[in-house]
Design an enzyme around this catalytic site. Structure first.
Site, PDB file in Angstrom:
ATOM      1  CG  ASP A 315      -1.736   1.213   1.370  1.00  0.00           C
ATOM      2  OD1 ASP A 315      -2.336   1.617   0.359  1.00  0.00           O
ATOM      3  OD2 ASP A 315      -1.767   1.792   2.471  1.00  0.00           O
ATOM      4  CG  ASP A 507      -1.295   1.880   7.075  1.00  0.00           C
ATOM      5  OD1 ASP A 507      -1.725   1.786   5.914  1.00  0.00           O
ATOM      6  OD2 ASP A 507      -1.178   2.965   7.678  1.00  0.00           O
ATOM      7  CG  ASP A 511      -4.164  -1.483   3.230  1.00  0.00           C
ATOM      8  OD1 ASP A 511      -4.429  -1.363   2.021  1.00  0.00           O
ATOM      9  OD2 ASP A 511      -3.504  -0.643   3.873  1.00  0.00           O
TER      10      ASP A 511
END
Length: 641
Positions: A315, A507, A511
């Site tokens: 990410d 995080d 996600d």
């Protein structure tokens, strides 16, 4: 979790009855031999060993029917063959070796779990609440958000809280693996389980013990300790060829010598304890070593997968970037002014836990702008937040989210590293806020370390705009970028990656699905969401991206040690079997020698506890701000964008 300490005798008898029964039978047999009752001794030992062999054989048959071909067949044949040729003492030693294997594994695995045990035993137990002019001692579980607590020098912080004093130092090594003290200023988050420095400080509790960072890590550790290592599978890969080779050597020795005793002498050295014990010990040791580096790995299977990672996906916001964006420009559309646009956006963002929302609120507060309450607020995952404020419907988020109300927002030109937040008021485009989020100082070095460890490709999967995503990717050398993704899009993107296994690092709440879908999901837990931590296979307690490379390195070292231990046990057993095939190792001596083989394999497996662990990559945030976000704040996380 089982302790590494040797249990008291009554407890040991209850846990390992077969060990003590075998010892008692052995003493009885020795006593019978001492009074020249050889026939009675032979019958006693043979009947007992035969009964154990039949019980083991029954379990072996059940396992084979379930599709699990194990190594028990060698032990059963060895026991029966030694009984058949009159080597009843050797039969008893084999039974003792098999029954004692579980106790030996418990002791060795207990040593390997020492770091995990230490974390559990250090859970905060007591707190000191300030009430008027008094200090009231209470159990940590009785603390409630809002309580003002006194933390004395060298005491554990009982719950997550906000520091009220100007500055303080805390030892967070048990949480993050970082040995240097963490400096905290007034208003910053202090994590439960950290150790206060040399001065007493005051904190305002923001969570109960159950919702605090330390208890979340403890829950992950308990899950990790309860998981079975995959070494049963690894050992079974060697079971069939090892069994066949052992029977071939034993049969050839019998055929060549004409002595059936030679068959038994070979097989007593082919018992499978090194394969069954050493491997789980190695994986538990790897999990313990990871915990020392602030990485909570939830199972041995995760370590095995980490060792084989070929693709790493990340990410962007809060993972590859610092995750603390700052407002750099406000572009209002008439009739709105800069302050009015920022105040409306920040008021709506009060109802989001996304890092961009926090940045917008901080910028408004810094300008002295008042934030208004909302009569209604909701957040759409990965898109933005909508709120009813002062009778007006406010939307803050992505360009397409604002366009969904009928507004026609113009695309905001951006420079590298910048991102835009669009604002709509009552279906009309009101302007944009431009924020900048810097790349983590150690991100490039971490990606380089992963490539050195055998990761062939790196990928960015983000919900951010393509321009911002490509800018960050170009800076880090990531060639494969997918931007503007919803959570479901990330899951599909990971599933489509060809070079597997795939590691995903993230995080946020958004996600969580892709962390669960990847072959290995790693959550940046220090500032990430609870949902991400729960769905991931491993959690990095520190806000330090370099620990991703450390986790892969530990996985590779652990798997290497586990395989070496299995192969060491096989090599020693085969070498001794070949010697026994020529009649140089009697059955009783062979059974005792096999114990040394077990010990060698287990000692080698314990090397997984140590090794030259990777240091964090250059530029890691070792002295930086590692404030806990959603995971440590006690706030209920909502989907990010």
């Amino acid at each position: 979790m089982r302790s590494s300490r040797i249990p008291r005798i009554p407890d040991a008898v209850r846990r390992y009855p077969l060990v003590f029964a075998t010892l008692l039978v052995g003493l009885a047999v020795l006593a019978l031999l001492a009074v020249d009752a050889g026939t009675a001794a032979a019958w006693t030992a043979s009947l007992y060993a035969g009964a154990v062999a039949l019980q083991t054989a029954a379990g072996m048959v059940r396992n084979i029917r379930a599709g699990n071909w194990g190594l028990d067949i060698l032990a059963v044949i060895a026991i029966l063959s030694t009984i058949a040729v009159g080597e009843y003492l050797a039969a008893l030693i084999i039974v003792l070796m098999l029954s004692g294997g579980e106790a030996l594994e418990d002791y060795a695995a207990g040593r390997a779990r020492s770091e995990l045990d230490a974390l559990l035993e250090r859970a905060p137990q007591q707190a000191h609440r300030l009430e008027a002019d008094a200090v009231v001692d209470l159990a940590a579980t009785e603390v409630r958000p809002g309580d003002i607590l006194l933390v004395r020098p060298a005491e554990l912080v009982p719950v997550d809280g906000i520091l009220l004093d100007p500055a303080a130092e805390f030892d967070e090594s048990s949480l993050t693996g970082e040995s240097l003290p963490a400096l905290r200023s007034a208003g910053e988050t202090v994590l439960s389980g950290s150790v206060n420095g040399t001065a007493a400080v005051r904190i305002r509790a923001t969570a109960t013990t159950a919702d605090s960072q330390y208890q979340r890590i403890v829950a992950l550790v308990q899950e990790a300790a309860a998981s079975r290592a995959p070494l049963v599978r690894l050992a079974d890969r060697y079971a069939l060829p090892f069994t066949g080779l052992s029977l071939l050597i034993a049969g050839a020795a019998w055929l060549a010598s004409g002595d059936p005793g030679r068959f038994a002498e070979v097989l007593v050295l082919a018992t499978p304890c090194p394969l069954l014990i050493a491997a789980p010990v190695a994986f538990m040791g790897g999990m313990s070593r990871a915990a020392r580096h602030g990485i909570i790995v939830k199972g041995g299977a995760t370590l095995e997968q980490l060792a084989r990672i070929r693709t790493a996906a990340f990410d962007k916001t809060g993972t590859l970037t610092v995750g603390r964006p700052e407002l750099v420009a406000v572009h209002p559309q008439p009739p709105f002014t800069e302050d009015e646009l920022l105040a409306l956006a920040a008021s709506a963002e009060q109802y989001s836990s996304h890092v961009l929302a926090a940045a917008v609120q901080s910028a408004a507060t810094a300008r002295g702008l008042a934030l208004l309450p909302a009569h209604y607020a909701s957040e759409t995952a990965t898109n933005g937040v909508e709120a009813l404020i002062g009778g007006r419907r406010i939307r803050v988020g992505k360009q397409r989210f604002i366009a969904g109300t009928g507004a026609d927002p113009a695309e905001q030109p951006l420079r590298p590293g910048e991102l835009a937040v669009y604002v709509g008021v009552e279906g009309s485009f009101a302007g944009t806020l431009v924020l900048s989020d810097t790349v983590r100082p150690n991100a490039a070095a971490t990606l380089k370390d992963l490539r050195r460890l055998g990761v062939r490709s790196t990928v960015m999967l983000t919900g951010d705009a393509a321009g911002t995503a490509h800018s960050v990717a170009h800076e880090l050398g990531i060639t494969q970028v997918s931007a503007g993704l919803l959570p479901a899009d990330k899951v599909r993107a990971v599933a489509a990656l060809p070079d597997r296994p795939v590691l995903m690092v993230g995080d946020g709440v958004n996600d969580a699905p892709v962390l669960a879908a990847a072959d290995v999901g790693i959550a940046m837990g220090a500032r990430g969401s609870t949902a991400a931590g729960e769905s991931a296979d491993a959690v990095i307690a520190a806000d330090d991206l370099s620990r991703v490379a450390v986790a892969v390195d530990i996985g590779q070292h652990t798997l290497r040690v586990a395989l070496q231990s299995i192969r060491l046990g096989i090599a020693l057993s085969v070498a001794l079997m070949l010697v026994a095939a020529f009649g140089y190792i009697p059955a009783v001596a062979g059974a005792l020698t096999q114990e040394l083989v077990d010990l060698a394999a287990i000692l080698n497996a314990l090397r997984a506890l140590h090794g030259a662990g990777r240091r964090p990559a250059r530029g890691s945030e070792r002295h930086g701000d590692r404030r806990a976000g959603i995971m440590g704040s006690g706030r209920r996380p909502v989907p990010g964008r």
